[in-house]
Design an enzyme around this catalytic site. Structure first.
Site, PDB file in Angstrom:
ATOM      1  N   ASP A 121      41.365  -7.114 -28.577  1.00  0.00           N
ATOM      2  CA  ASP A 121      41.603  -8.286 -27.752  1.00  0.00           C
ATOM      3  C   ASP A 121      40.495  -8.441 -26.732  1.00  0.00           C
ATOM      4  O   ASP A 121      39.682  -7.539 -26.536  1.00  0.00           O
ATOM      5  CB  ASP A 121      42.953  -8.160 -27.022  1.00  0.00           C
TER       6      ASP A 121
ATOM      7  N   GLY B  72      45.656  -6.962 -19.376  1.00  0.00           N
ATOM      8  CA  GLY B  72      45.116  -7.848 -18.360  1.00  0.00           C
ATOM      9  C   GLY B  72      45.837  -7.795 -17.030  1.00  0.00           C
ATOM     10  O   GLY B  72      45.754  -8.734 -16.232  1.00  0.00           O
TER      11      GLY B  72
ATOM     12  N   HIS C  27      48.228  19.485 -11.790  1.00  0.00           N
ATOM     13  CA  HIS C  27      49.351  19.167 -10.905  1.00  0.00           C
ATOM     14  C   HIS C  27      49.694  17.682 -10.940  1.00  0.00           C
ATOM     15  O   HIS C  27      50.883  17.313 -11.028  1.00  0.00           O
ATOM     16  CB  HIS C  27      49.042  19.588  -9.468  1.00  0.00           C
TER      17      HIS C  27
ATOM     18  N   CYS D 158      51.503  24.932  -8.326  1.00  0.00           N
ATOM     19  CA  CYS D 158      52.231  25.033  -7.063  1.00  0.00           C
ATOM     20  C   CYS D 158      52.950  26.371  -6.916  1.00  0.00           C
ATOM     21  O   CYS D 158      53.177  26.839  -5.799  1.00  0.00           O
ATOM     22  CB  CYS D 158      53.212  23.870  -6.934  1.00  0.00           C
TER      23      CYS D 158
ATOM     24  N   ASP E  23      50.138   4.032 -19.373  1.00  0.00           N
ATOM     25  CA  ASP E  23      48.998   4.953 -19.375  1.00  0.00           C
ATOM     26  C   ASP E  23      48.082   4.590 -18.226  1.00  0.00           C
ATOM     27  O   ASP E  23      48.077   3.436 -17.766  1.00  0.00           O
ATOM     28  CB  ASP E  23      48.210   4.865 -20.690  1.00  0.00           C
TER      29      ASP E  23
ATOM     30  N   CYS F 161      57.452  21.000  -5.943  1.00  0.00           N
ATOM     31  CA  CYS F 161      56.956  20.962  -7.329  1.00  0.00           C
ATOM     32  C   CYS F 161      57.072  22.349  -7.951  1.00  0.00           C
ATOM     33  O   CYS F 161      56.773  23.358  -7.313  1.00  0.00           O
ATOM     34  CB  CYS F 161      55.502  20.492  -7.349  1.00  0.00           C
TER      35      CYS F 161
ATOM     36  N   GLN G  16      47.988 -11.347 -23.500  1.00  0.00           N
ATOM     37  CA  GLN G  16      47.030 -11.706 -22.462  1.00  0.00           C
ATOM     38  C   GLN G  16      47.397 -13.069 -21.883  1.00  0.00           C
ATOM     39  O   GLN G  16      48.366 -13.679 -22.296  1.00  0.00           O
ATOM     40  CB  GLN G  16      45.606 -11.708 -23.034  1.00  0.00           C
TER      41      GLN G  16
ATOM     42  N   ASP H 194      43.503   3.049 -27.962  1.00  0.00           N
ATOM     43  CA  ASP H 194      43.258   1.662 -27.588  1.00  0.00           C
ATOM     44  C   ASP H 194      42.263   1.062 -28.578  1.00  0.00           C
ATOM     45  O   ASP H 194      41.762   1.743 -29.465  1.00  0.00           O
ATOM     46  CB  ASP H 194      42.755   1.571 -26.149  1.00  0.00           C
ATOM     47  N   SER H 195      41.962  -0.210 -28.424  1.00  0.00           N
ATOM     48  CA  SER H 195      41.183  -0.905 -29.450  1.00  0.00           C
ATOM     49  C   SER H 195      39.701  -1.027 -29.131  1.00  0.00           C
ATOM     50  O   SER H 195      38.912  -1.412 -29.983  1.00  0.00           O
ATOM     51  CB  SER H 195      41.743  -2.314 -29.627  1.00  0.00           C
ATOM     52  N   GLY H 196      39.325  -0.721 -27.899  1.00  0.00           N
ATOM     53  CA  GLY H 196      37.975  -1.052 -27.436  1.00  0.00           C
ATOM     54  C   GLY H 196      37.948  -2.349 -26.663  1.00  0.00           C
ATOM     55  O   GLY H 196      36.942  -2.707 -26.051  1.00  0.00           O
ATOM     56  N   GLY H 197      39.072  -3.067 -26.667  1.00  0.00           N
ATOM     57  CA  GLY H 197      39.128  -4.359 -25.979  1.00  0.00           C
ATOM     58  C   GLY H 197      38.913  -4.251 -24.479  1.00  0.00           C
ATOM     59  O   GLY H 197      38.329  -5.146 -23.868  1.00  0.00           O
TER      60      GLY H 197
ATOM     61  N   CYS I  26      55.423  23.193 -10.874  1.00  0.00           N
ATOM     62  CA  CYS I  26      54.337  23.444 -11.830  1.00  0.00           C
ATOM     63  C   CYS I  26      53.662  24.780 -11.516  1.00  0.00           C
ATOM     64  O   CYS I  26      53.792  25.332 -10.418  1.00  0.00           O
ATOM     65  CB  CYS I  26      53.322  22.302 -11.819  1.00  0.00           C
TER      66      CYS I  26
END
Length: 370
Positions: free
Chosen positions: A147, A217, A336, A310, A267, A305, A190, A93-96, A307
């Site tokens: 941004d 946003g 998990h 589990c 994300d 599940c 935005q 990410d940009s820090g925005g 995984c």
């Protein structure tokens, strides 16, 4: 171009899309969920474990890595991938977002943002040029424009000024991007709840020409209905040939509704954050493993599940770890939860390919949100 994107199928039932995102460090099926590795680590997990619970594309945080250990040290390791020993793809990410989350210790100017260090109080400054330079040093496959992420309910005049500033910052950032053949730069849409500002922002970003477009946003305090309404509005306006990234969204309902509205990338810190507090995502909804009802429960976190957690441990044992303050409990639930979302995204992609995503949504919601 640093990346390419190809659409492989459009769901006849929902118009959702499956695709393949080709990056310098691998090709990845979309829609995809990207675990957040803020400090060049997904909290509590090793890179080998991250590989098991992700589809191979993860995030790093520019603001935090700039402060600690500093982009020069990360660059000396060959970028984030060399630093954390990750052999697949990365997005920074940009820090925005910190412009939003650290609103009490920052001041926005045309030149950039004046911060105070969130721990030491030291005076700091980040400009659009700084953000891109730092991300160039961090070496991710995909980097983001700097941004401003304003509060969703800011008034129209403030939001209009903010959008115009974000667009000027986007142009400035692109002008100084050093490695366009190695790192794809995305623009960020935005505009808060105002559809005319969102449309204007997107159109101007398209004119600047980025390799992908993110929606920022959202998931910052608005209602689910408001977020969904904006996604439905933006979906037909977004360039079809380029990847679309919905930032900061990771609950199952938002992932499914986002996919229905043409989103390719997601994300969020949600699955790892709630895991550290003892909340596990399961096929029948969330459970708080610290609750006494699981003290003698000999079943896995999720019987549906596959995984390693589990397959191996009982709810009773994991509850014991949390009650005893053992770090392993946090690790197991984190593992998990990320695996759960990895499987959910696989199910979403299969439902798109089989032209039944709306049916899948109904089925999933009836179990998870009952």
């Amino acid at each position: 171009m640093a990346i390419t994107y190809e659409i492989t199928h459009i769901c006849k039932q929902s118009n959702a899309r499956c695709g393949i995102l080709h990056t310098p460090h691998g090709s990845y099926e979309t829609p995809i969920f990207m675990p957040v590795g803020t400090q060049a680590t997904v909290k509590t997990l090793t890179p080998e474990e991250i590989n098991q619970v992700s589809d191979g594309l993860i995030l790093g945080n520019t603001y935090h890595l700039w402060l600690q250990p500093g982009e020069d040290i990360v660059k000396a390791h060959g970028g984030i991938r060399g630093f954390m020993k990750w052999d697949k793809a990365l997005l920074t990410d940009s820090g925005g977002y910190q412009v939003f989350s650290l609103s009490h210790i920052r001041k926005i100017k045309e030149e950039g943002v004046d911060f105070r260090h969130h721990l030491s109080g030291e005076r700091l400054h980040m400009s659009p040029e700084d953000s891109i330079r730092i991300q160039n040093d961090l070496g991710a496959d995909i980097i983001m424009s700097f941004d401003e992420c304003p509060p969703f309910y800011s008034n129209y005049e403030y939001m209009k000024d903010s959008v115009e500033r974000t667009l000027r910052w986007a142009k400035r950032g692109k002008q100084v991007h050093q490695f366009p053949d190695k790192q794809a730069l995305f623009g960020i849409v935005q505009g808060g709840p105002f559809k005319d500002l969102r449309k204007h922002c997107l159109e101007e970003l398209i004119n600047i020409d980025f390799e992908g477009y993110a929606i920022g946003g959202l998931s910052v305090g608005e209602t689910k209905t408001e977020m969904l309404e904006m996604l439905e509005f933006l979906n037909p306006l977004m360039p079809a040939s380029k990847p679309r990234y919905l930032m900061g969204v990771g609950s199952p309902d938002d992932l499914i509704n986002g996919a229905i509205n043409g989103i390719d990338m997601f994300d969020c810190v949600l699955p790892t954050r709630i895991a550290r507090h003892g909340t596990a995502m399961t096929s029948t909804g969330k459970i708080v493993i610290k609750n006494k009802e699981y003290e003698k429960d000999m079943t896995p976190l999720d019987s549906n599940c596959s995984c390693q957690v589990c397959k191996t441990y009982t709810r009773s044992y994991i509850r014991h770890l949390f009650k005893a303050g053992e770090i392993l409990g946090l690790r197991l639930v984190t593992y998990h939860n990320l695996y759960f979302l990895k499987q959910l995204m696989s199910q979403i992609r299969e439902a798109i390919k089989e032209d039944r995503l709306l049916d899948f949504k109904t089925e999933f919601f009836s179990q998870y949100y009952k």
